[in-house]
Scaffold this active site. Sequence first.
Site, PDB file in Angstrom:
ATOM      1  N   HIS A 115      59.458  -4.440 -47.717  1.00  0.00           N
ATOM      2  CA  HIS A 115      59.319  -4.569 -46.265  1.00  0.00           C
ATOM      3  C   HIS A 115      59.457  -3.233 -45.538  1.00  0.00           C
ATOM      4  O   HIS A 115      58.881  -3.064 -44.469  1.00  0.00           O
ATOM      5  CB  HIS A 115      60.341  -5.579 -45.720  1.00  0.00           C
ATOM      6  N   HIS A 180      72.754   1.321 -39.028  1.00  0.00           N
ATOM      7  CA  HIS A 180      72.894  -0.049 -39.520  1.00  0.00           C
ATOM      8  C   HIS A 180      73.540  -0.062 -40.895  1.00  0.00           C
ATOM      9  O   HIS A 180      73.480   0.924 -41.627  1.00  0.00           O
ATOM     10  CB  HIS A 180      71.584  -0.831 -39.516  1.00  0.00           C
TER      11      HIS A 180
HETATM   12  O1  LIG Z   1      67.404  -6.790 -47.958  1.00  0.00           O
HETATM   13  C1  LIG Z   1      67.854  -5.657 -47.897  1.00  0.00           C
HETATM   14  O2  LIG Z   1      68.119  -5.036 -48.907  1.00  0.00           O
HETATM   15  C2  LIG Z   1      68.100  -4.989 -46.556  1.00  0.00           C
HETATM   16  C3  LIG Z   1      67.339  -5.637 -45.442  1.00  0.00           C
HETATM   17  C4  LIG Z   1      67.523  -4.967 -44.091  1.00  0.00           C
HETATM   18  C5  LIG Z   1      68.248  -5.582 -43.083  1.00  0.00           C
HETATM   19  C6  LIG Z   1      68.413  -4.959 -41.845  1.00  0.00           C
HETATM   20  C7  LIG Z   1      67.853  -3.726 -41.577  1.00  0.00           C
HETATM   21  C8  LIG Z   1      67.126  -3.089 -42.579  1.00  0.00           C
HETATM   22  O3  LIG Z   1      66.581  -1.844 -42.398  1.00  0.00           O
HETATM   23  C9  LIG Z   1      66.933  -3.722 -43.812  1.00  0.00           C
HETATM   24  O4  LIG Z   1      66.156  -3.100 -44.728  1.00  0.00           O
HETATM   25 FE   LIG Z   2      65.824  -1.040 -44.335  1.00  0.00          FE
END
Ligand SMILES: O=C(O)CCc1cccc(O)c1O
Ligand SMILES: [Fe+2]
Length: 313
Positions: A115, A180
Amino acid sequence: MSLALVCMSHSPLLEFNDPPADVKAEVEDAFATARSFVHDYDPTLVVSFAPDHYNGFFYDLMPPFCIGYEALGVGDYGTTAGPLDVPTPIAEQLAAWVADHDLDVAISRKMEIDHGAIQPLEILFGGIDEVPTIPVFVNGVAKPFVKMSRVRRLGEAIGSFLATLHGERVLVVGSGGLSHDPPVPQWATADDAQRALLLDGRHPTAAARDARQQRVIDTGKAFAAGTATIQDLNPVWDRALMRTLATGDLSPIDAMTPEQMALDAGNSAHEVRTWVAAFAALGQAGPYDVLSSCYRPIREYIAGFGVMTARTS
Ligand SMILES: O=C(O)CCc1cccc(O)c1O
Ligand SMILES: [Fe+2]
Protein backbone atom coordinates in the site's frame (compact mmCIF):
# COMPACT_ATOMS: atom_id res chain seq x y z
CA MET A 1 13.81 20.62 -17.68
CA SER A 2 11.08 21.08 -15.12
CA LEU A 3 9.75 18.49 -12.67
CA ALA A 4 6.63 18.19 -10.55
CA LEU A 5 6.06 16.62 -7.14
CA VAL A 6 3.30 15.19 -5.02
CA CYS A 7 4.13 14.07 -1.49
CA MET A 8 1.43 12.52 0.61
CA SER A 9 0.96 10.49 3.72
CA HIS A 10 -0.59 7.10 3.10
CA SER A 11 -2.73 5.04 5.41
CA PRO A 12 -4.42 1.75 4.68
CA LEU A 13 -6.99 2.83 7.26
CA LEU A 14 -8.44 5.35 4.77
CA GLU A 15 -10.72 2.53 3.66
CA PHE A 16 -11.40 1.08 7.10
CA ASN A 17 -11.71 3.81 9.75
CA ASP A 18 -13.62 7.09 9.47
CA PRO A 19 -12.53 10.34 11.08
CA PRO A 20 -15.16 13.07 11.66
CA ALA A 21 -16.88 14.15 8.43
CA ASP A 22 -15.15 17.55 8.22
CA VAL A 23 -11.73 15.91 8.54
CA LYS A 24 -12.57 13.31 5.92
CA ALA A 25 -13.79 16.07 3.61
CA GLU A 26 -10.52 17.96 4.09
CA VAL A 27 -8.52 14.87 3.11
CA GLU A 28 -10.75 14.33 0.07
CA ASP A 29 -10.22 17.99 -0.90
CA ALA A 30 -6.46 17.60 -0.60
CA PHE A 31 -6.58 14.50 -2.81
CA ALA A 32 -8.77 16.31 -5.35
CA THR A 33 -6.31 19.23 -5.42
CA ALA A 34 -3.40 16.84 -5.98
CA ARG A 35 -5.34 14.97 -8.68
CA SER A 36 -6.12 18.13 -10.58
CA PHE A 37 -2.48 19.28 -10.25
CA VAL A 38 -1.37 15.95 -11.72
CA HIS A 39 -4.03 16.06 -14.42
CA ASP A 40 -2.89 19.53 -15.52
CA TYR A 41 0.78 18.51 -15.51
CA ASP A 42 -0.08 15.37 -17.49
CA PRO A 43 3.03 13.34 -16.58
CA THR A 44 4.53 10.86 -19.01
CA LEU A 45 6.65 9.25 -16.28
CA VAL A 46 6.26 8.83 -12.53
CA VAL A 47 9.10 8.09 -10.12
CA SER A 48 7.57 6.83 -6.90
CA PHE A 49 9.55 6.92 -3.65
CA ALA A 50 7.82 4.65 -1.16
CA PRO A 51 8.55 2.51 1.87
CA ASP A 52 7.46 -1.07 2.41
CA HIS A 53 5.89 -2.67 5.48
CA TYR A 54 7.29 -6.22 5.38
CA ASN A 55 5.23 -7.13 2.35
CA GLY A 56 7.93 -6.90 -0.31
CA PHE A 57 11.20 -6.42 1.61
CA PHE A 58 12.28 -8.60 4.54
CA TYR A 59 15.26 -9.14 6.80
CA ASP A 60 16.53 -12.01 4.66
CA LEU A 61 17.81 -9.24 2.40
CA MET A 62 17.03 -5.67 3.41
CA PRO A 63 18.52 -2.90 1.25
CA PRO A 64 18.25 0.79 2.19
CA PHE A 65 17.14 1.64 -1.36
CA CYS A 66 15.99 -0.37 -4.37
CA ILE A 67 15.06 0.66 -7.92
CA GLY A 68 12.42 -1.54 -9.52
CA TYR A 69 12.92 -2.64 -13.14
CA GLU A 70 9.61 -4.51 -12.95
CA ALA A 71 7.15 -4.42 -10.06
CA LEU A 72 3.88 -5.82 -8.83
CA GLY A 73 1.46 -4.88 -6.12
CA VAL A 74 0.91 -7.54 -3.45
CA GLY A 75 -2.69 -6.47 -2.80
CA ASP A 76 -2.52 -5.76 0.93
CA TYR A 77 -5.46 -3.89 2.54
CA GLY A 78 -7.51 -4.28 -0.63
CA THR A 79 -5.04 -2.36 -2.82
CA THR A 80 -4.65 -3.40 -6.44
CA ALA A 81 -2.56 -6.51 -6.98
CA GLY A 82 -0.58 -7.14 -10.15
CA PRO A 83 1.97 -5.50 -12.40
CA LEU A 84 2.84 -1.84 -12.73
CA ASP A 85 3.80 -0.42 -16.11
CA VAL A 86 7.52 0.05 -15.41
CA PRO A 87 9.59 1.45 -18.31
CA THR A 88 12.43 -1.02 -17.77
CA PRO A 89 15.05 0.58 -20.08
CA ILE A 90 14.66 3.94 -18.29
CA ALA A 91 14.82 2.23 -14.89
CA GLU A 92 18.04 0.50 -15.98
CA GLN A 93 19.54 3.81 -17.13
CA LEU A 94 18.49 5.41 -13.84
CA ALA A 95 20.19 2.70 -11.78
CA ALA A 96 23.38 2.98 -13.86
CA TRP A 97 23.34 6.79 -13.43
CA VAL A 98 22.89 6.47 -9.66
CA ALA A 99 25.75 3.94 -9.42
CA ASP A 100 27.92 6.33 -11.44
CA HIS A 101 27.13 9.01 -8.84
CA ASP A 102 28.69 6.96 -6.02
CA LEU A 103 25.47 5.64 -4.53
CA ASP A 104 25.03 1.93 -3.93
CA VAL A 105 21.46 1.03 -4.72
CA ALA A 106 19.87 -2.40 -5.06
CA ILE A 107 17.82 -3.21 -8.12
CA SER A 108 14.97 -5.64 -8.52
CA ARG A 109 13.58 -7.20 -11.66
CA LYS A 110 10.56 -8.36 -9.67
CA MET A 111 9.86 -5.85 -6.93
CA GLU A 112 6.84 -6.54 -4.78
CA ILE A 113 5.19 -3.42 -3.44
CA ASP A 114 2.47 -2.74 -0.90
CA HIS A 115 0.00 0.00 0.00
CA GLY A 116 2.90 2.39 0.61
CA ALA A 117 3.59 2.59 -3.11
CA ILE A 118 0.18 1.58 -4.49
CA GLN A 119 -2.11 3.95 -2.58
CA PRO A 120 -0.81 7.22 -4.11
CA LEU A 121 -1.00 5.73 -7.62
CA GLU A 122 -4.61 4.71 -7.04
CA ILE A 123 -5.52 8.09 -5.56
CA LEU A 124 -3.76 10.18 -8.19
CA PHE A 125 -4.34 8.09 -11.31
CA GLY A 126 -7.17 5.71 -10.46
CA GLY A 127 -4.96 2.68 -11.09
CA ILE A 128 -1.45 1.27 -10.87
CA ASP A 129 -0.63 1.04 -14.57
CA GLU A 130 -2.15 4.25 -15.93
CA VAL A 131 1.18 6.09 -16.29
CA PRO A 132 4.64 4.47 -16.69
CA THR A 133 6.10 4.36 -13.19
CA ILE A 134 9.54 3.57 -11.78
CA PRO A 135 9.19 2.48 -8.14
CA VAL A 136 12.02 3.35 -5.79
CA PHE A 137 11.94 1.61 -2.41
CA VAL A 138 13.21 3.75 0.44
CA ASN A 139 13.47 1.77 3.65
CA GLY A 140 11.36 3.49 6.31
CA VAL A 141 10.62 0.73 8.84
CA ALA A 142 13.53 -1.71 9.16
CA LYS A 143 16.61 -0.79 11.18
CA PRO A 144 19.36 0.08 10.49
CA PHE A 145 18.69 3.38 8.73
CA VAL A 146 21.19 5.21 6.56
CA LYS A 147 21.79 8.88 7.30
CA MET A 148 19.32 11.49 6.13
CA SER A 149 22.10 13.10 4.08
CA ARG A 150 22.32 9.84 2.14
CA VAL A 151 18.58 9.97 1.42
CA ARG A 152 18.95 13.54 0.21
CA ARG A 153 21.87 12.53 -2.04
CA LEU A 154 19.87 9.65 -3.49
CA GLY A 155 17.07 12.06 -4.33
CA GLU A 156 19.53 14.49 -5.89
CA ALA A 157 21.15 11.78 -8.00
CA ILE A 158 17.77 10.58 -9.25
CA GLY A 159 16.59 14.15 -9.87
CA SER A 160 19.73 14.96 -11.86
CA PHE A 161 18.99 11.96 -14.10
CA LEU A 162 15.34 12.95 -14.52
CA ALA A 163 16.37 16.47 -15.50
CA THR A 164 18.14 14.94 -18.54
CA LEU A 165 14.94 13.31 -19.89
CA HIS A 166 13.91 16.05 -22.25
CA GLY A 167 11.10 14.18 -23.96
CA GLU A 168 9.31 13.41 -20.66
CA ARG A 169 7.16 15.23 -18.13
CA VAL A 170 8.25 13.62 -14.88
CA LEU A 171 6.26 13.57 -11.67
CA VAL A 172 8.07 12.49 -8.50
CA VAL A 173 5.91 11.08 -5.73
CA GLY A 174 6.84 10.63 -2.07
CA SER A 175 4.60 8.41 0.04
CA GLY A 176 4.43 8.04 3.80
CA GLY A 177 4.75 9.62 7.15
CA LEU A 178 4.53 11.99 8.71
CA SER A 179 4.62 11.40 12.48
CA HIS A 180 3.05 8.04 13.27
CA ASP A 181 3.66 4.88 15.21
CA PRO A 182 1.43 2.11 13.85
CA PRO A 183 1.89 -1.38 15.33
CA VAL A 184 4.55 -2.63 12.92
CA PRO A 185 6.66 -5.23 14.76
CA GLN A 186 10.31 -4.42 15.37
CA TRP A 187 12.96 -7.13 15.30
CA ALA A 188 14.36 -6.27 18.74
CA THR A 189 11.03 -6.67 20.50
CA ALA A 190 9.31 -9.19 18.20
CA ASP A 191 8.21 -12.64 19.36
CA ASP A 192 9.07 -15.77 17.36
CA ALA A 193 6.02 -15.59 15.10
CA GLN A 194 6.63 -11.92 14.38
CA ARG A 195 10.30 -12.59 13.67
CA ALA A 196 9.32 -15.25 11.16
CA LEU A 197 7.19 -12.65 9.38
CA LEU A 198 9.93 -10.01 9.47
CA LEU A 199 12.51 -12.49 8.19
CA ASP A 200 10.74 -13.81 5.10
CA GLY A 201 6.98 -13.46 5.38
CA ARG A 202 6.30 -13.22 1.65
CA HIS A 203 2.92 -14.28 0.26
CA PRO A 204 1.02 -14.94 3.51
CA THR A 205 -2.26 -16.84 3.51
CA ALA A 206 -5.35 -14.65 3.29
CA ALA A 207 -6.14 -15.51 6.92
CA ALA A 208 -2.66 -14.49 8.13
CA ARG A 209 -2.82 -11.23 6.19
CA ASP A 210 -6.30 -10.47 7.53
CA ALA A 211 -5.25 -11.08 11.13
CA ARG A 212 -2.24 -8.81 10.77
CA GLN A 213 -4.27 -6.06 9.11
CA GLN A 214 -7.12 -6.33 11.61
CA ARG A 215 -4.67 -5.58 14.41
CA VAL A 216 -3.70 -2.32 12.68
CA ILE A 217 -7.35 -1.42 12.01
CA ASP A 218 -8.27 -2.08 15.65
CA THR A 219 -5.32 -0.01 16.85
CA GLY A 220 -6.56 2.90 14.73
CA LYS A 221 -10.00 2.68 16.34
CA ALA A 222 -8.45 2.49 19.82
CA PHE A 223 -6.09 5.38 19.05
CA ALA A 224 -9.06 7.56 18.04
CA ALA A 225 -10.88 6.51 21.21
CA GLY A 226 -7.87 7.44 23.34
CA THR A 227 -7.14 3.90 24.52
CA ALA A 228 -4.17 2.88 22.35
CA THR A 229 -0.68 2.70 23.78
CA ILE A 230 1.12 3.76 20.60
CA GLN A 231 3.07 7.01 20.48
CA ASP A 232 0.99 10.09 19.80
CA LEU A 233 1.15 12.09 16.57
CA ASN A 234 3.35 15.20 16.58
CA PRO A 235 1.78 17.98 14.49
CA VAL A 236 4.46 20.48 15.51
CA TRP A 237 7.19 18.20 14.18
CA ASP A 238 5.20 17.46 11.03
CA ARG A 239 4.51 21.10 10.22
CA ALA A 240 8.14 22.06 10.84
CA LEU A 241 9.34 19.40 8.42
CA MET A 242 6.84 20.47 5.77
CA ARG A 243 8.02 24.07 6.16
CA THR A 244 11.65 23.04 5.68
CA LEU A 245 10.79 21.02 2.57
CA ALA A 246 8.93 24.02 1.15
CA THR A 247 11.97 26.32 1.51
CA GLY A 248 14.03 24.45 -1.08
CA ASP A 249 17.00 24.25 1.32
CA LEU A 250 17.03 20.69 2.63
CA SER A 251 20.37 21.02 4.43
CA PRO A 252 18.79 21.27 7.95
CA ILE A 253 17.39 17.77 7.44
CA ASP A 254 20.91 16.30 7.30
CA ALA A 255 21.16 16.83 11.07
CA MET A 256 18.11 14.69 11.83
CA THR A 257 18.99 11.30 13.35
CA PRO A 258 16.84 8.17 13.18
CA GLU A 259 16.92 7.88 16.98
CA GLN A 260 15.61 11.39 17.56
CA MET A 261 13.08 11.09 14.72
CA ALA A 262 11.60 7.98 16.36
CA LEU A 263 11.49 9.67 19.78
CA ASP A 264 9.84 12.79 18.41
CA ALA A 265 7.52 11.36 15.80
CA GLY A 266 7.21 7.58 16.18
CA ASN A 267 8.79 4.51 14.65
CA SER A 268 7.18 4.98 11.25
CA ALA A 269 8.21 8.64 10.97
CA HIS A 270 11.18 7.24 9.02
CA GLU A 271 8.77 7.08 6.09
CA VAL A 272 9.42 10.82 5.64
CA ARG A 273 12.62 9.70 3.93
CA THR A 274 10.48 9.33 0.84
CA TRP A 275 9.47 13.02 1.03
CA VAL A 276 13.08 14.09 1.49
CA ALA A 277 14.18 12.04 -1.53
CA ALA A 278 11.31 13.39 -3.64
CA PHE A 279 11.97 17.04 -2.75
CA ALA A 280 15.71 16.58 -3.28
CA ALA A 281 14.94 15.16 -6.74
CA LEU A 282 12.62 18.07 -7.55
CA GLY A 283 15.31 20.57 -6.54
CA GLN A 284 17.65 19.24 -9.24
CA ALA A 285 15.53 20.91 -11.92
CA GLY A 286 15.99 24.32 -10.26
CA PRO A 287 14.05 26.37 -7.71
CA TYR A 288 10.51 25.20 -7.00
CA ASP A 289 7.20 26.53 -5.70
CA VAL A 290 4.88 24.67 -3.38
CA LEU A 291 1.42 25.02 -4.92
CA SER A 292 -0.62 23.35 -2.21
CA SER A 293 0.04 22.09 1.29
CA CYS A 294 -2.48 20.51 3.64
CA TYR A 295 -1.98 18.94 7.03
CA ARG A 296 -4.09 17.33 9.76
CA PRO A 297 -3.15 14.90 12.52
CA ILE A 298 -5.66 12.06 12.11
CA ARG A 299 -5.66 9.39 14.77
CA GLU A 300 -8.28 7.26 12.96
CA TYR A 301 -5.68 6.85 10.18
CA ILE A 302 -2.73 6.60 12.60
CA ALA A 303 -1.04 9.36 10.66
CA GLY A 304 0.06 12.92 10.74
CA PHE A 305 -1.60 13.36 7.38
CA GLY A 306 -0.05 15.75 4.87
CA VAL A 307 -0.38 16.35 1.14
CA MET A 308 1.92 18.71 -0.78
CA THR A 309 2.22 19.57 -4.45
CA ALA A 310 5.16 21.48 -5.93
CA ARG A 311 6.63 22.35 -9.29
CA THR A 312 9.75 23.80 -10.78
CA SER A 313 9.35 27.62 -10.78
O1 LIG B 1 0.21 -2.56 8.16
C1 LIG B 1 1.24 -1.98 8.44
O2 LIG B 1 2.29 -2.57 8.53
C2 LIG B 1 1.24 -0.48 8.69
C3 LIG B 1 0.03 0.20 8.13
C4 LIG B 1 0.01 1.71 8.32
C5 LIG B 1 -0.87 2.30 9.21
C6 LIG B 1 -0.88 3.69 9.38
C7 LIG B 1 -0.03 4.51 8.67
C8 LIG B 1 0.87 3.93 7.78
O3 LIG B 1 1.78 4.68 7.08
C9 LIG B 1 0.87 2.54 7.58
O4 LIG B 1 1.70 2.03 6.65
FE1 LIG C 1 3.25 3.35 6.06
